[in-house]
Design a protein around this motif. Structure first.
Motif, PDB file in Angstrom:
ATOM      1  N   PHE A  20     -13.169 -10.620  -3.149  1.00 13.77           N
ATOM      2  CA  PHE A  20     -13.199 -11.001  -4.564  1.00 13.77           C
ATOM      3  C   PHE A  20     -11.784 -11.344  -5.046  1.00 13.77           C
ATOM      4  N   TRP A  21     -10.810 -10.481  -4.688  1.00 11.60           N
ATOM      5  CA  TRP A  21      -9.416 -10.675  -5.108  1.00 11.60           C
ATOM      6  C   TRP A  21      -8.881 -12.002  -4.590  1.00 11.60           C
ATOM      7  N   ASP A  22      -9.111 -12.253  -3.291  1.00  9.43           N
ATOM      8  CA  ASP A  22      -8.575 -13.463  -2.671  1.00  9.43           C
ATOM      9  C   ASP A  22      -9.242 -14.716  -3.261  1.00  9.43           C
ATOM     10  N   ILE A  69       3.024  -6.441   4.988  1.00 14.42           N
ATOM     11  CA  ILE A  69       2.122  -5.340   5.342  1.00 14.42           C
ATOM     12  C   ILE A  69       1.203  -4.991   4.174  1.00 14.42           C
ATOM     13  N   ASP A  70       0.029  -4.533   4.513  1.00 15.28           N
ATOM     14  CA  ASP A  70      -0.917  -4.075   3.500  1.00 15.28           C
ATOM     15  C   ASP A  70      -1.855  -3.065   4.169  1.00 15.28           C
ATOM     16  N   ALA A  71      -2.338  -2.097   3.383  1.00 13.98           N
ATOM     17  CA  ALA A  71      -3.245  -1.086   3.939  1.00 13.98           C
ATOM     18  C   ALA A  71      -4.638  -1.651   4.169  1.00 13.98           C
ATOM     19  N   SER A  72      -4.969  -2.731   3.481  1.00 10.58           N
ATOM     20  CA  SER A  72      -6.326  -3.265   3.558  1.00 10.58           C
ATOM     21  C   SER A  72      -6.411  -4.351   4.633  1.00 10.58           C
ATOM     22  N   ARG A  92     -11.349   1.162  -1.304  1.00 10.16           N
ATOM     23  CA  ARG A  92     -11.658   0.327  -2.483  1.00 10.16           C
ATOM     24  C   ARG A  92     -11.011  -1.054  -2.377  1.00 10.16           C
ATOM     25  N   TRP A  93      -9.765  -1.126  -1.846  1.00  8.61           N
ATOM     26  CA  TRP A  93      -9.137  -2.446  -1.723  1.00  8.61           C
ATOM     27  C   TRP A  93      -9.856  -3.283  -0.682  1.00  8.61           C
ATOM     28  N   ASN A  94     -10.394  -2.631   0.354  1.00 14.91           N
ATOM     29  CA  ASN A  94     -11.190  -3.403   1.323  1.00 14.91           C
ATOM     30  C   ASN A  94     -12.448  -3.948   0.662  1.00 14.91           C
ATOM     31  N   SER A 109       7.884  -5.565  -3.261  1.00 12.40           N
ATOM     32  CA  SER A 109       6.493  -5.154  -3.439  1.00 12.40           C
ATOM     33  C   SER A 109       6.052  -5.597  -4.822  1.00 12.40           C
ATOM     34  N   ASN A 110       5.009  -6.407  -4.856  1.00 15.88           N
ATOM     35  CA  ASN A 110       4.552  -6.948  -6.138  1.00 15.88           C
ATOM     36  C   ASN A 110       3.314  -6.248  -6.645  1.00 15.88           C
ATOM     37  N   MET A 111       3.406  -5.717  -7.855  1.00 15.34           N
ATOM     38  CA  MET A 111       2.255  -5.196  -8.589  1.00 15.34           C
ATOM     39  C   MET A 111       1.412  -4.247  -7.725  1.00 15.34           C
ATOM     40  N   ALA A 112       2.084  -3.340  -7.022  1.00 14.47           N
ATOM     41  CA  ALA A 112       1.342  -2.476  -6.110  1.00 14.47           C
ATOM     42  C   ALA A 112       1.775  -1.014  -6.142  1.00 14.47           C
ATOM     43  N   ILE A 165      -0.622  -1.958   7.619  1.00 15.98           N
ATOM     44  CA  ILE A 165       0.127  -0.692   7.574  1.00 15.98           C
ATOM     45  C   ILE A 165      -0.061  -0.080   6.188  1.00 15.98           C
ATOM     46  N   ASP A 166      -0.456   1.189   6.181  1.00 14.88           N
ATOM     47  CA  ASP A 166      -0.550   1.946   4.929  1.00 14.88           C
ATOM     48  C   ASP A 166       0.791   2.642   4.719  1.00 14.88           C
ATOM     49  N   VAL A 167       1.435   2.383   3.590  1.00 15.72           N
ATOM     50  CA  VAL A 167       2.782   2.934   3.391  1.00 15.72           C
ATOM     51  C   VAL A 167       2.790   4.431   3.122  1.00 15.72           C
ATOM     52  N   THR A 168       1.607   5.027   2.948  1.00 16.37           N
ATOM     53  CA  THR A 168       1.593   6.489   2.845  1.00 16.37           C
ATOM     54  C   THR A 168       1.713   7.106   4.248  1.00 16.37           C
ATOM     55  N   MET A 219       1.874   1.059  -8.445  1.00 17.24           N
ATOM     56  CA  MET A 219       0.930   1.894  -9.215  1.00 17.24           C
ATOM     57  C   MET A 219      -0.419   2.015  -8.505  1.00 17.24           C
ATOM     58  N   ASP A 220      -0.610   1.229  -7.417  1.00 22.17           N
ATOM     59  CA  ASP A 220      -1.845   1.327  -6.628  1.00 22.17           C
ATOM     60  C   ASP A 220      -1.696   2.293  -5.460  1.00 22.17           C
ATOM     61  N   MET A 221      -0.496   2.824  -5.265  1.00 21.52           N
ATOM     62  CA  MET A 221      -0.237   3.661  -4.086  1.00 21.52           C
ATOM     63  C   MET A 221      -0.387   5.133  -4.427  1.00 21.52           C
ATOM     64  N   ILE A 276       5.813  -5.507   0.983  1.00 23.34           N
ATOM     65  CA  ILE A 276       4.988  -4.297   1.049  1.00 23.34           C
ATOM     66  C   ILE A 276       3.780  -4.444   0.123  1.00 23.34           C
ATOM     67  N   ALA A 277       2.589  -4.175   0.654  1.00 22.27           N
ATOM     68  CA  ALA A 277       1.339  -4.340  -0.098  1.00 22.27           C
ATOM     69  C   ALA A 277       1.203  -5.809  -0.515  1.00 22.27           C
ATOM     70  N   CYS A 278       1.203  -6.661   0.487  1.00 20.12           N
ATOM     71  CA  CYS A 278       1.310  -8.115   0.265  1.00 20.12           C
ATOM     72  C   CYS A 278       0.029  -8.743  -0.263  1.00 20.12           C
TER      73      CYS A 278
HETATM   74  C1  LIG Z   1      -2.709  -5.531  -7.056  1.00 18.13           C
HETATM   75  S1  LIG Z   1      -2.682  -5.880  -5.332  1.00 18.13           S
HETATM   76  C2  LIG Z   1      -1.155  -6.794  -5.215  1.00 18.13           C
HETATM   77  C3  LIG Z   1      -1.136  -7.690  -4.026  1.00 18.13           C
HETATM   78  C4  LIG Z   1       0.086  -8.614  -3.917  1.00 18.13           C
HETATM   79  N1  LIG Z   1       1.311  -7.883  -3.769  1.00 18.13           N
HETATM   80  C5  LIG Z   1       0.153  -9.553  -5.095  1.00 18.13           C
HETATM   81  O1  LIG Z   1       1.037  -9.398  -5.941  1.00 18.13           O
HETATM   82  O2  LIG Z   1      -0.679 -10.467  -5.185  1.00 18.13           O
HETATM   83  C6  LIG Z   1      -2.267  -4.299  -4.676  1.00 18.13           C
HETATM   84  C7  LIG Z   1      -2.230  -4.251  -3.155  1.00 18.13           C
HETATM   85  O3  LIG Z   1      -1.698  -2.992  -2.765  1.00 18.13           O
HETATM   86  C8  LIG Z   1      -2.276  -2.631  -1.543  1.00 18.13           C
HETATM   87  N2  LIG Z   1      -2.050  -1.193  -1.329  1.00 18.13           N
HETATM   88  C9  LIG Z   1      -2.448  -0.171  -2.129  1.00 18.13           C
HETATM   89  N3  LIG Z   1      -2.031   0.997  -1.599  1.00 18.13           N
HETATM   90  C10 LIG Z   1      -1.369   0.692  -0.453  1.00 18.13           C
HETATM   91  C11 LIG Z   1      -0.706   1.468   0.522  1.00 18.13           C
HETATM   92  N4  LIG Z   1      -0.676   2.799   0.443  1.00 18.13           N
HETATM   93  N5  LIG Z   1      -0.126   0.848   1.574  1.00 18.13           N
HETATM   94  C12 LIG Z   1      -0.143  -0.503   1.658  1.00 18.13           C
HETATM   95  N6  LIG Z   1      -0.770  -1.294   0.774  1.00 18.13           N
HETATM   96  C13 LIG Z   1      -1.368  -0.703  -0.281  1.00 18.13           C
HETATM   97  C14 LIG Z   1      -3.744  -3.012  -1.728  1.00 18.13           C
HETATM   98  O4  LIG Z   1      -4.447  -3.079  -0.512  1.00 18.13           O
HETATM   99  C15 LIG Z   1      -3.593  -4.357  -2.454  1.00 18.13           C
HETATM  100  O5  LIG Z   1      -3.561  -5.421  -1.532  1.00 18.13           O
END
Ligand SMILES: C[S@@+](CC[C@H](N)C(=O)[O-])C[C@H]1O[C@@H](n2cnc3c(N)ncnc32)[C@H](O)[C@@H]1O
Length: 285
Positions: free
Chosen positions: A23-25, A80-83, A16-18, A143-146, A122-125, A148-150, A59-61
């Motif tokens: 759109f996000w960028d 690092i980011d999974a996407s 989904r993040w891919n 790690s910013n705002m991420a 890199i996927d942090v899972t 809850m996305d993991m 993390i999840a940049c």
């Molecule tokens: C809401 S965005 C935040 C992006 C950035 N940190 C910011 O504040 O602008 C959440 C990010 O978390 C990444 N993400 C979600 N699960 C992840 C995982 N398991 N490992 C690494 N990145 C992950 C997504 O790909 C997405 O880029």
């Protein structure tokens, strides 16, 4: 403790993040948005206190907006980011900060104050993938705002502890679990009160204690809904403490009066309700 990790959903999160990366960028652009600039970044900056020459793991940049802020302060950033879609966009925006870190996270550049960013998918899972970042090499992780996305965070907290130098910090921000709980309702009301019309905005929450995944929109209009993983604070922090961290800093931020709401249900109309929080975890020796 109730189940709060869903490793079987990690692949779906990445997919989904891919789908949402472009759109996000495009939406965040070079400058990001008020939420990030006025709430997230100042809180993170205060909690982190990054110095030139520090090795920092982002993390999840996402599109690298905070990575560039850190590199601008002279940090050597591994981001690092999974996407892969997000990392492609982040690299394209970061040409002024070429990678300057070796495989184990240590610097190989001579200039102490020159910031650099080394982006990696890199996927942090995947803790084996995190292990490729070495051991005890980072002064700080962010790690910013991420979080809850993991889909899975328990192993990630333990792995990040091992990536930090003794005494190093992991500072992260997230959607406030109390006020961005699953299906939280924002309302706006008008009251005829003592001769004048009073407008009120508030929130209604009817679930908080049970961890659960749910679908939500990070940005209205995004191609596919995000998967969001709700964890109440007690559950989230227990995972942090079990991994060998202590909590030694915390901020909750809402928009102040300087910010005008562009719509009735904007967070800018809920000045007593923080939509985000940031925490600083410190690695026990
Ligand atoms: C809401 S965005 C935040 C992006 C950035 N940190 C910011 O504040 O602008 C959440 C990010 O978390 C990444 N993400 C979600 N699960 C992840 C995982 N398991 N490992 C690494 N990145 C992950 C997504 O790909 C997405 O880029």
């Amino acid at each position: 403790m109730p189940m709060s990790d869903w490793p079987e959903l990690a692949g779906e999160v990445q997919k989904r993040w891919n789908r949402n990366a472009t759109f996000w960028d495009d939406y965040m652009g070079e400058q990001s948005n008020d939420f990030h600039n006025l709430l997230v970044r100042p809180a993170m900056d205060r909690l982190l206190d990054v110095k030139a020459g520090h090795n920092v793991l982002d993390i999840a940049c996402g599109n690298g907006n905070f990575s560039r802020f850190l590199a601008g302060l002279g940090a050597r950033v591994t981001a690092i980011d999974a996407s892969s879609g997000m990392i492609d966009r982040a690299r394209a925006r970061s040409e002024e900060y070429p990678a300057g870190c070796s495989e184990n996270g240590t610097a190989n550049r001579n200039e102490e104050s020159a910031g650099s960013i080394d982006y990696r998918v890199i996927d942090v899972t995947d803790t084996n993938a995190l292990a490729t970042l070495g051991t005890n090499g980072f002064d700080a992780a962010v790690s910013n705002m991420a979080v809850m996305d993991m889909a899975e965070v328990g192993p990630m907290f333990a792995a990040v502890r091992g990536l930090l130098k003794p005494g190093g910090v992991f500072v992260f921000s997230l959607a406030h679990p109390c006020f961005q709980a699953p299906y939280a309702v924002r309302y706006a009301e008008q009251v005829d009160q003592d001769g004048s019309m009073v407008q009120k905005a508030g929130m209604k929450i009817d679930r908080y204690l049970t961890p659960q995944p749910f679908e939500g929109l990070a940005i209205v209009g995004q191609p596919v809904p995000s998967l969001i993983f709700h964890r109440p604070l007690s559950v989230l922090l227990t995972l942090c403490f079990k991994a060998g961290f202590v909590l030694d800093g915390l901020e909750e931020r809402a928009f102040d009066d300087s910010v005008e709401a562009d719509r009735e249900l904007s967070w800018a109309n809920l000045k007593e309700i923080p939509p985000m929080m940031a925490m600083r975890l410190r690695r026990l020796a």
